[in-house]
Design a protein around this motif. Sequence first.
Motif, PDB file in Angstrom:
ATOM      1  N   CYS A 279       0.757  -1.328   0.010  1.00 44.13           N
ATOM      2  CA  CYS A 279      -0.062   0.052   0.085  1.00 44.13           C
ATOM      3  C   CYS A 279       0.886   1.179  -0.181  1.00 44.13           C
ATOM      4  O   CYS A 279       2.401   1.099   0.391  1.00 44.13           O
ATOM      5  N   GLN A 280       0.082   2.451  -0.274  1.00 41.49           N
ATOM      6  CA  GLN A 280       1.203   3.680  -0.176  1.00 41.49           C
ATOM      7  C   GLN A 280       0.220   4.947   0.287  1.00 41.49           C
ATOM      8  O   GLN A 280      -0.985   4.937   0.128  1.00 41.49           O
ATOM      9  N   MET A 281       1.048   5.669   1.334  1.00 40.03           N
ATOM     10  CA  MET A 281       0.353   6.486   2.054  1.00 40.03           C
ATOM     11  C   MET A 281       1.335   7.804   1.824  1.00 40.03           C
ATOM     12  O   MET A 281       2.473   7.755   2.199  1.00 40.03           O
ATOM     13  N   PHE A 282       0.803   8.739   1.157  1.00 38.12           N
ATOM     14  CA  PHE A 282       1.469   9.752   0.730  1.00 38.12           C
ATOM     15  C   PHE A 282       2.816   9.440  -0.201  1.00 38.12           C
ATOM     16  O   PHE A 282       2.226   8.805  -1.252  1.00 38.12           O
ATOM     17  N   ASP A 283       3.951   9.659  -0.030  1.00 39.67           N
ATOM     18  CA  ASP A 283       5.114   9.195  -0.648  1.00 39.67           C
ATOM     19  C   ASP A 283       5.701   7.975   0.021  1.00 39.67           C
ATOM     20  O   ASP A 283       6.730   7.440  -0.263  1.00 39.67           O
ATOM     21  N   LEU A 284       4.964   7.161   1.039  1.00 40.20           N
ATOM     22  CA  LEU A 284       5.729   6.127   1.804  1.00 40.20           C
ATOM     23  C   LEU A 284       4.981   4.867   1.287  1.00 40.20           C
ATOM     24  O   LEU A 284       3.756   4.697   0.931  1.00 40.20           O
ATOM     25  N   VAL A 285       5.793   3.990   0.955  1.00 38.98           N
ATOM     26  CA  VAL A 285       5.080   2.716   0.401  1.00 38.98           C
ATOM     27  C   VAL A 285       5.315   1.409   1.252  1.00 38.98           C
ATOM     28  O   VAL A 285       6.833   1.450   1.676  1.00 38.98           O
ATOM     29  N   ILE A 286       4.596   0.617   1.618  1.00 36.76           N
ATOM     30  CA  ILE A 286       4.534  -0.294   2.539  1.00 36.76           C
ATOM     31  C   ILE A 286       4.353  -1.800   1.614  1.00 36.76           C
ATOM     32  O   ILE A 286       3.411  -1.771   1.080  1.00 36.76           O
ATOM     33  N   SER A 287       5.330  -2.880   1.900  1.00 35.95           N
ATOM     34  CA  SER A 287       4.932  -4.219   1.115  1.00 35.95           C
ATOM     35  C   SER A 287       5.349  -5.206   2.304  1.00 35.95           C
ATOM     36  O   SER A 287       6.208  -5.071   3.053  1.00 35.95           O
ATOM     37  N   ALA A 288       4.737  -6.471   2.282  1.00 36.18           N
ATOM     38  CA  ALA A 288       4.893  -7.344   3.080  1.00 36.18           C
ATOM     39  C   ALA A 288       4.688  -8.631   2.543  1.00 36.18           C
ATOM     40  O   ALA A 288       3.643  -8.877   1.683  1.00 36.18           O
ATOM     41  N   THR A 289       5.272  -9.676   2.940  1.00 35.44           N
ATOM     42  CA  THR A 289       4.869 -11.099   2.334  1.00 35.44           C
ATOM     43  C   THR A 289       5.442 -12.260   3.499  1.00 35.44           C
ATOM     44  O   THR A 289       6.228 -11.954   4.338  1.00 35.44           O
ATOM     45  N   GLY A 290       4.408 -13.258   3.423  1.00 28.74           N
ATOM     46  CA  GLY A 290       4.762 -14.244   4.501  1.00 28.74           C
ATOM     47  C   GLY A 290       4.460 -13.897   5.897  1.00 28.74           C
ATOM     48  O   GLY A 290       3.459 -13.056   6.280  1.00 28.74           O
ATOM     49  N   PHE A 291       5.179 -14.254   7.001  1.00 29.58           N
ATOM     50  CA  PHE A 291       4.918 -14.255   8.177  1.00 29.58           C
ATOM     51  C   PHE A 291       5.787 -13.219   8.721  1.00 29.58           C
ATOM     52  O   PHE A 291       6.867 -12.839   8.264  1.00 29.58           O
ATOM     53  N   SER A 292       5.075 -12.429   9.645  1.00 24.82           N
ATOM     54  CA  SER A 292       5.976 -11.047  10.396  1.00 24.82           C
ATOM     55  C   SER A 292       6.545 -12.060  11.758  1.00 24.82           C
ATOM     56  O   SER A 292       6.333 -13.192  11.951  1.00 24.82           O
ATOM     57  N   GLU A 293       7.276 -11.352  12.364  1.00 26.17           N
ATOM     58  CA  GLU A 293       7.852 -11.939  13.537  1.00 26.17           C
ATOM     59  C   GLU A 293       6.956 -12.275  14.518  1.00 26.17           C
ATOM     60  O   GLU A 293       7.023 -13.388  15.182  1.00 26.17           O
ATOM     61  N   GLU A 294       6.083 -11.588  14.742  1.00 24.96           N
ATOM     62  CA  GLU A 294       5.080 -11.870  15.768  1.00 24.96           C
ATOM     63  C   GLU A 294       4.162 -13.089  15.347  1.00 24.96           C
ATOM     64  O   GLU A 294       3.993 -14.007  15.947  1.00 24.96           O
ATOM     65  N   MET A 295       3.717 -13.012  13.973  1.00 21.46           N
ATOM     66  CA  MET A 295       2.954 -14.372  13.398  1.00 21.46           C
ATOM     67  C   MET A 295       3.907 -15.729  13.519  1.00 21.46           C
ATOM     68  O   MET A 295       3.239 -16.563  13.829  1.00 21.46           O
ATOM     69  N   ALA A 296       5.304 -15.368  13.213  1.00 22.76           N
ATOM     70  CA  ALA A 296       5.803 -16.738  13.034  1.00 22.76           C
ATOM     71  C   ALA A 296       5.896 -17.164  14.562  1.00 22.76           C
ATOM     72  O   ALA A 296       5.894 -18.461  14.498  1.00 22.76           O
ATOM     73  N   ALA A 297       6.109 -16.301  15.655  1.00 25.22           N
ATOM     74  CA  ALA A 297       6.175 -16.982  16.978  1.00 25.22           C
ATOM     75  C   ALA A 297       4.811 -17.661  17.247  1.00 25.22           C
ATOM     76  O   ALA A 297       4.871 -18.706  17.997  1.00 25.22           O
ATOM     77  N   LYS A 298       3.680 -16.901  16.824  1.00 28.91           N
ATOM     78  CA  LYS A 298       2.452 -17.764  17.330  1.00 28.91           C
ATOM     79  C   LYS A 298       2.319 -18.919  16.409  1.00 28.91           C
ATOM     80  O   LYS A 298       1.806 -19.758  17.027  1.00 28.91           O
ATOM     81  N   GLU A 299       2.869 -19.201  15.421  1.00 27.92           N
ATOM     82  CA  GLU A 299       2.849 -20.561  14.729  1.00 27.92           C
ATOM     83  C   GLU A 299       3.879 -21.476  15.054  1.00 27.92           C
ATOM     84  O   GLU A 299       3.828 -22.602  14.628  1.00 27.92           O
ATOM     85  N   GLY A 300       4.427 -21.169  16.033  1.00 25.69           N
ATOM     86  CA  GLY A 300       5.363 -22.158  16.929  1.00 25.69           C
ATOM     87  C   GLY A 300       6.587 -22.100  16.346  1.00 25.69           C
ATOM     88  O   GLY A 300       7.681 -22.872  16.356  1.00 25.69           O
ATOM     89  N   PHE A 301       7.478 -21.092  15.341  1.00 21.73           N
ATOM     90  CA  PHE A 301       8.457 -20.931  14.899  1.00 21.73           C
ATOM     91  C   PHE A 301       9.494 -20.035  15.834  1.00 21.73           C
ATOM     92  O   PHE A 301       8.795 -19.513  16.815  1.00 21.73           O
ATOM     93  N   GLU A 302      10.729 -20.402  15.611  1.00 22.27           N
ATOM     94  CA  GLU A 302      11.683 -19.514  16.606  1.00 22.27           C
ATOM     95  C   GLU A 302      12.196 -18.591  15.446  1.00 22.27           C
ATOM     96  O   GLU A 302      13.241 -19.015  14.720  1.00 22.27           O
ATOM     97  N   PRO A 303      11.743 -17.309  15.387  1.00 20.74           N
ATOM     98  CA  PRO A 303      12.161 -16.494  14.514  1.00 20.74           C
ATOM     99  C   PRO A 303      13.454 -15.807  14.687  1.00 20.74           C
ATOM    100  O   PRO A 303      13.933 -15.502  15.763  1.00 20.74           O
ATOM    101  N   VAL A 304      14.352 -15.880  13.407  1.00 25.20           N
ATOM    102  CA  VAL A 304      15.586 -15.062  13.637  1.00 25.20           C
ATOM    103  C   VAL A 304      15.529 -13.903  12.507  1.00 25.20           C
ATOM    104  O   VAL A 304      15.113 -14.207  11.326  1.00 25.20           O
TER     105      VAL A 304
END
Length: 400
Positions: A279-304
């Motif tokens: 998504c884009q807000m003003f001139d700032l662009v955000i993109s993401a894919t897969g798990f965030s660190e928080e989601m990964a921990a909830k799914e049982g991964f040990e994130p690095v």
Amino acid sequence: MAGLVSPMSIVVPDKKLEGAGVNVFVDEVTKIDSKNKNITTAGGKKLNYDKMILATGSSSFIPPFEGRDLKGVMSLRGLDDAEKIKAFIKTDSPKKIVFIGAGFITMEVASLLSAQNPDAFDITVIEFLNRPLPLMLDKDMADPVQEYLEEKGLKILTGKKVDKILGADGRVTGVELASGEKLEADMVFVNVGVRPNVKLAEDIGLEITRLGIKVNEFQETSEPDILATGDCVEKMNYITKKPEGGRLRGPAVMQGRLAAKRLAGYDIKFPGVLNAGGCQMFDLVISATGFSEEMAAKEGFEPVCATVDSRSKHGMIPGMKPWRIKLIFDKKTQKIIGGQIVSHAVPPAREIDAITGFIMGGKTIPELTMFTSACNPDISSEPSMEPITIAAEQALQKLK
């Protein structure tokens, strides 16, 4: 071949489709007789089918707030919603606008209104979780985004819950938080999620879960001659193989193509979703894919994790813009399982597609230390500052 389009959409007949033997009807399907393989429309048409694809989409979900039916309470899911919002702003001239939920639709609409009409609106965004864009960004990546948006004039309240929508004489006048605090508003925009449209599927008796219509890897439902695609179906997460909603544009388009290939005789399986988005807000662009660190921990991964600051061009080139990337790896397998980008230019944000490819390719930390990007001073940082490689190098050191 016949295609039915919801009357809620504005449809321009496609001559190419018609020339290819596709008949397009703008009508509403009211009944499906799966036993006799025919459908009935609100306009009285009756069409027979050998195979059928359900693509009924999803609808905005507005929690059962007191006051949700007041004039001035809006949501956005389609063109008709957008037209209602534009008409309301034109005729009622709201000054104070409250957005409930800080997902990407909210943040894009809020920033667009602010950018196109500077000083015209007093905009407040209320988010129950502790950061904006909580399904895309971890807090360490979201905090600078919130700071940037507040500098642009948006008020962002996180960790707050809306209890009710206030009104008088049938019109919205504000919202009340769980704390008892009241905020004035001439317009309230609610965007806290969607629900799959499964009424027709229920009437047929198809298998349905809380996430949507149940389909196999070929988009086939529990009724073999009925396929289903897009927001109305339950999907599978690419990494965990667990069921999820995955109601984004990319998977919907992919599944539509896949269903067509299935009808044409191909045996191609849907791989699952990574929920890649941007998504884009003003001139700032955000993109993401897969798990965030928080989601990964909830799914049982040990994130690095590793976070790297980079730039859109070589440091000596005028017009250079800063950007930041965060990569998430699974410590046990060392595979990459997620990525996030916050950028002040569009091109770097598209590197998220490379991260998606790395996840689908099962790339590991050591392998990504050898990643080399196409380099040119006008389109990338110095080779020594290639952020994906540096992030992998940082993650490698954290494994010790």
